[in-house]
Design a protein around this motif. Structure first.
Motif, PDB file in Angstrom:
ATOM      1  N   ILE A 183      36.148 -18.743 -55.459  1.00  0.00           N
ATOM      2  CA  ILE A 183      35.440 -17.738 -54.667  1.00  0.00           C
ATOM      3  C   ILE A 183      35.498 -16.392 -55.376  1.00  0.00           C
ATOM      4  O   ILE A 183      36.507 -16.041 -55.985  1.00  0.00           O
ATOM      5  N   ILE A 184      34.383 -15.669 -55.319  1.00  0.00           N
ATOM      6  CA  ILE A 184      34.335 -14.282 -55.783  1.00  0.00           C
ATOM      7  C   ILE A 184      33.945 -13.427 -54.584  1.00  0.00           C
ATOM      8  O   ILE A 184      32.967 -13.726 -53.892  1.00  0.00           O
ATOM      9  N   LEU A 185      34.728 -12.394 -54.344  1.00  0.00           N
ATOM     10  CA  LEU A 185      34.500 -11.487 -53.226  1.00  0.00           C
ATOM     11  C   LEU A 185      34.029 -10.141 -53.752  1.00  0.00           C
ATOM     12  O   LEU A 185      34.603  -9.604 -54.704  1.00  0.00           O
ATOM     13  N   GLY A 186      32.991  -9.597 -53.127  1.00  0.00           N
ATOM     14  CA  GLY A 186      32.492  -8.278 -53.490  1.00  0.00           C
ATOM     15  C   GLY A 186      32.453  -7.389 -52.265  1.00  0.00           C
ATOM     16  O   GLY A 186      31.974  -7.805 -51.210  1.00  0.00           O
ATOM     17  N   THR A 187      32.957  -6.175 -52.410  1.00  0.00           N
ATOM     18  CA  THR A 187      32.975  -5.256 -51.282  1.00  0.00           C
ATOM     19  C   THR A 187      32.747  -3.822 -51.742  1.00  0.00           C
ATOM     20  O   THR A 187      32.995  -3.482 -52.893  1.00  0.00           O
ATOM     21  N   THR A 188      32.296  -3.025 -50.825  1.00  0.00           N
ATOM     22  CA  THR A 188      32.243  -1.586 -51.037  1.00  0.00           C
ATOM     23  C   THR A 188      33.565  -0.998 -50.581  1.00  0.00           C
ATOM     24  O   THR A 188      34.310  -1.621 -49.816  1.00  0.00           O
ATOM     25  N   GLU A 189      33.835   0.200 -51.044  1.00  0.00           N
ATOM     26  CA  GLU A 189      34.970   0.975 -50.554  1.00  0.00           C
ATOM     27  C   GLU A 189      34.455   1.806 -49.392  1.00  0.00           C
ATOM     28  O   GLU A 189      33.537   2.604 -49.560  1.00  0.00           O
ATOM     29  N   ASN A 190      35.011   1.600 -48.218  1.00  0.00           N
ATOM     30  CA  ASN A 190      34.591   2.337 -47.026  1.00  0.00           C
ATOM     31  C   ASN A 190      35.801   3.055 -46.450  1.00  0.00           C
ATOM     32  O   ASN A 190      36.698   2.409 -45.901  1.00  0.00           O
ATOM     33  N   LEU A 191      35.827   4.356 -46.620  1.00  0.00           N
ATOM     34  CA  LEU A 191      36.934   5.176 -46.120  1.00  0.00           C
ATOM     35  C   LEU A 191      38.275   4.670 -46.634  1.00  0.00           C
ATOM     36  O   LEU A 191      39.255   4.575 -45.899  1.00  0.00           O
ATOM     37  N   GLY A 192      38.317   4.279 -47.903  1.00  0.00           N
ATOM     38  CA  GLY A 192      39.552   3.814 -48.518  1.00  0.00           C
ATOM     39  C   GLY A 192      39.934   2.403 -48.132  1.00  0.00           C
ATOM     40  O   GLY A 192      41.083   1.981 -48.345  1.00  0.00           O
ATOM     41  N   TYR A 193      39.001   1.644 -47.584  1.00  0.00           N
ATOM     42  CA  TYR A 193      39.282   0.289 -47.110  1.00  0.00           C
ATOM     43  C   TYR A 193      38.115  -0.608 -47.506  1.00  0.00           C
ATOM     44  O   TYR A 193      37.071  -0.140 -47.959  1.00  0.00           O
ATOM     45  N   MET A 194      38.274  -1.904 -47.331  1.00  0.00           N
ATOM     46  CA  MET A 194      37.172  -2.830 -47.591  1.00  0.00           C
ATOM     47  C   MET A 194      36.076  -2.619 -46.551  1.00  0.00           C
ATOM     48  O   MET A 194      36.307  -2.014 -45.499  1.00  0.00           O
ATOM     49  N   SER A 195      34.904  -3.160 -46.827  1.00  0.00           N
ATOM     50  CA  SER A 195      33.817  -3.066 -45.851  1.00  0.00           C
ATOM     51  C   SER A 195      34.201  -3.798 -44.570  1.00  0.00           C
ATOM     52  O   SER A 195      34.954  -4.777 -44.598  1.00  0.00           O
ATOM     53  N   GLY A 196      33.677  -3.319 -43.465  1.00  0.00           N
ATOM     54  CA  GLY A 196      33.907  -4.009 -42.195  1.00  0.00           C
ATOM     55  C   GLY A 196      33.376  -5.433 -42.242  1.00  0.00           C
ATOM     56  O   GLY A 196      33.932  -6.332 -41.614  1.00  0.00           O
ATOM     57  N   ALA A 197      32.302  -5.642 -43.009  1.00  0.00           N
ATOM     58  CA  ALA A 197      31.727  -6.982 -43.133  1.00  0.00           C
ATOM     59  C   ALA A 197      32.720  -7.940 -43.784  1.00  0.00           C
ATOM     60  O   ALA A 197      32.894  -9.078 -43.315  1.00  0.00           O
ATOM     61  N   ILE A 244      34.948  -4.449 -56.605  1.00  0.00           N
ATOM     62  CA  ILE A 244      34.868  -3.392 -55.591  1.00  0.00           C
ATOM     63  C   ILE A 244      33.966  -2.285 -56.115  1.00  0.00           C
ATOM     64  O   ILE A 244      34.157  -1.798 -57.231  1.00  0.00           O
ATOM     65  N   ARG A 245      32.994  -1.906 -55.320  1.00  0.00           N
ATOM     66  CA  ARG A 245      32.156  -0.743 -55.636  1.00  0.00           C
ATOM     67  C   ARG A 245      32.761   0.451 -54.915  1.00  0.00           C
ATOM     68  O   ARG A 245      32.700   0.539 -53.689  1.00  0.00           O
ATOM     69  N   ALA A 246      33.411   1.333 -55.694  1.00  0.00           N
ATOM     70  CA  ALA A 246      34.192   2.419 -55.115  1.00  0.00           C
ATOM     71  C   ALA A 246      33.620   3.773 -55.507  1.00  0.00           C
ATOM     72  O   ALA A 246      33.509   4.071 -56.692  1.00  0.00           O
ATOM     73  N   GLY A 247      33.305   4.572 -54.524  1.00  0.00           N
ATOM     74  CA  GLY A 247      32.885   5.937 -54.789  1.00  0.00           C
ATOM     75  C   GLY A 247      34.062   6.817 -55.171  1.00  0.00           C
ATOM     76  O   GLY A 247      33.907   7.811 -55.854  1.00  0.00           O
ATOM     77  N   HIS A 248      35.262   6.441 -54.727  1.00  0.00           N
ATOM     78  CA  HIS A 248      36.473   7.194 -55.048  1.00  0.00           C
ATOM     79  C   HIS A 248      37.300   6.389 -56.037  1.00  0.00           C
ATOM     80  O   HIS A 248      36.818   6.036 -57.092  1.00  0.00           O
ATOM     81  N   ASP A 249      38.532   6.025 -55.688  1.00  0.00           N
ATOM     82  CA  ASP A 249      39.356   5.313 -56.668  1.00  0.00           C
ATOM     83  C   ASP A 249      39.508   3.820 -56.398  1.00  0.00           C
ATOM     84  O   ASP A 249      39.901   3.074 -57.276  1.00  0.00           O
ATOM     85  N   GLY A 250      39.216   3.374 -55.188  1.00  0.00           N
ATOM     86  CA  GLY A 250      39.228   1.949 -54.890  1.00  0.00           C
ATOM     87  C   GLY A 250      40.599   1.327 -54.672  1.00  0.00           C
ATOM     88  O   GLY A 250      40.701   0.143 -54.353  1.00  0.00           O
ATOM     89  N   CYS A 303      34.606  -0.802 -59.752  1.00  0.00           N
ATOM     90  CA  CYS A 303      33.490  -0.030 -60.311  1.00  0.00           C
ATOM     91  C   CYS A 303      33.535   1.342 -59.662  1.00  0.00           C
ATOM     92  O   CYS A 303      33.002   1.544 -58.570  1.00  0.00           O
ATOM     93  N   ARG A 304      34.221   2.291 -60.336  1.00  0.00           N
ATOM     94  CA  ARG A 304      34.546   3.601 -59.761  1.00  0.00           C
ATOM     95  C   ARG A 304      33.521   4.679 -60.081  1.00  0.00           C
ATOM     96  O   ARG A 304      32.965   4.692 -61.164  1.00  0.00           O
ATOM     97  N   GLY A 305      33.383   5.607 -59.141  1.00  0.00           N
ATOM     98  CA  GLY A 305      32.609   6.825 -59.382  1.00  0.00           C
ATOM     99  C   GLY A 305      31.110   6.612 -59.315  1.00  0.00           C
ATOM    100  O   GLY A 305      30.634   5.683 -58.656  1.00  0.00           O
ATOM    101  N   ASP A 306      30.384   7.478 -59.994  1.00  0.00           N
ATOM    102  CA  ASP A 306      28.933   7.381 -60.005  1.00  0.00           C
ATOM    103  C   ASP A 306      28.520   6.042 -60.596  1.00  0.00           C
ATOM    104  O   ASP A 306      29.167   5.523 -61.510  1.00  0.00           O
ATOM    105  N   TYR A 307      27.419   5.503 -60.077  1.00  0.00           N
ATOM    106  CA  TYR A 307      26.945   4.186 -60.521  1.00  0.00           C
ATOM    107  C   TYR A 307      26.578   4.215 -62.001  1.00  0.00           C
ATOM    108  O   TYR A 307      25.902   5.125 -62.471  1.00  0.00           O
ATOM    109  N   LYS A 308      27.022   3.188 -62.718  1.00  0.00           N
ATOM    110  CA  LYS A 308      26.705   3.040 -64.141  1.00  0.00           C
ATOM    111  C   LYS A 308      26.173   1.624 -64.369  1.00  0.00           C
ATOM    112  O   LYS A 308      26.720   0.665 -63.818  1.00  0.00           O
ATOM    113  N   PRO A 309      25.140   1.479 -65.179  1.00  0.00           N
ATOM    114  CA  PRO A 309      24.631   0.137 -65.478  1.00  0.00           C
ATOM    115  C   PRO A 309      25.697  -0.793 -66.060  1.00  0.00           C
ATOM    116  O   PRO A 309      25.626  -2.004 -65.891  1.00  0.00           O
ATOM    117  N   ASP A 310      26.722  -0.226 -66.704  1.00  0.00           N
ATOM    118  CA  ASP A 310      27.823  -1.015 -67.255  1.00  0.00           C
ATOM    119  C   ASP A 310      28.544  -1.825 -66.165  1.00  0.00           C
ATOM    120  O   ASP A 310      29.129  -2.871 -66.446  1.00  0.00           O
TER     121      ASP A 310
END
Length: 155
Positions: free
Chosen positions: A56-70, A95-101, A127-134
């Motif tokens: 299994i591979i899990l993908g989540t956003t960083e939401n208020l320093g936590y995993m997504s509610g989903a 993890i797609r993190a706008g902060h540090d994740g 994947c921290r900070g501003d979105y990068k194609p990398d």
């Protein structure tokens, strides 16, 4: 008989969808022939999906320093039905993190430790900070690593 790789990813934006698609692309590489890739959102994925999976591979956003509610909802629904029957399941996380994740990583890994799943990567891909194609390249590599490892019997 093919092995099954389940990808459970929260995709609330075009960027997170691109990351999920990159994981799928890597897992579906033409040289990897004996892996069935199953893709679900956390709301669609069920305990039965996890029970059928060989990895299994899990993908989540960083939401208020936590995993997504989903993703938290997914864990709430699959935890007990999968606890005893899926110990040792190989997993990867991005993890797609706008902060540090780090809070998100800790929260996901705490639940996975309880499930007794085995990581296929030393550290979660953050994947921290501003979105990068990398980020997409890194996610594609994760998908390819997992699928190739499952196919080869490494995981």
């Amino acid at each position: 008989m093919n092995k099954s790789l389940l990808i459970v990813a929260h995709v609330p934006s075009p960027n997170t969808m691109a990351l999920r698609d990159a994981v799928v692309k890597g897992a579906s590489h033409p040289d990897i022939k004996e892996i069935d890739v199953v893709v679900r959102t956390p709301f669609e994925a069920s305990a039965e999906d996890v029970q059928k999976a060989d990895g299994i591979i899990l993908g989540t956003t960083e939401n208020l320093g936590y995993m997504s509610g989903a993703l938290k909802d997914f864990f709430d629904r699959i935890y007990y039905p999968c606890l005893e029957v899926k110990q040792g399941l190989p997993y990867g996380v991005y993890i797609r993190a706008g902060h540090d994740g780090t809070g998100t990583k800790r929260a996901v890994e705490t639940i996975i430790t309880g499930l007794r799943w085995n990581p296929v990567q030393e550290e979660a891909l953050i994947c921290r900070g501003d979105y990068k194609p990398d980020f997409e390249d890194q996610c594609e590599e994760l998908g390819m690593l997992m699928a190739a490892g499952l196919e080869a019997g490494i995981f």
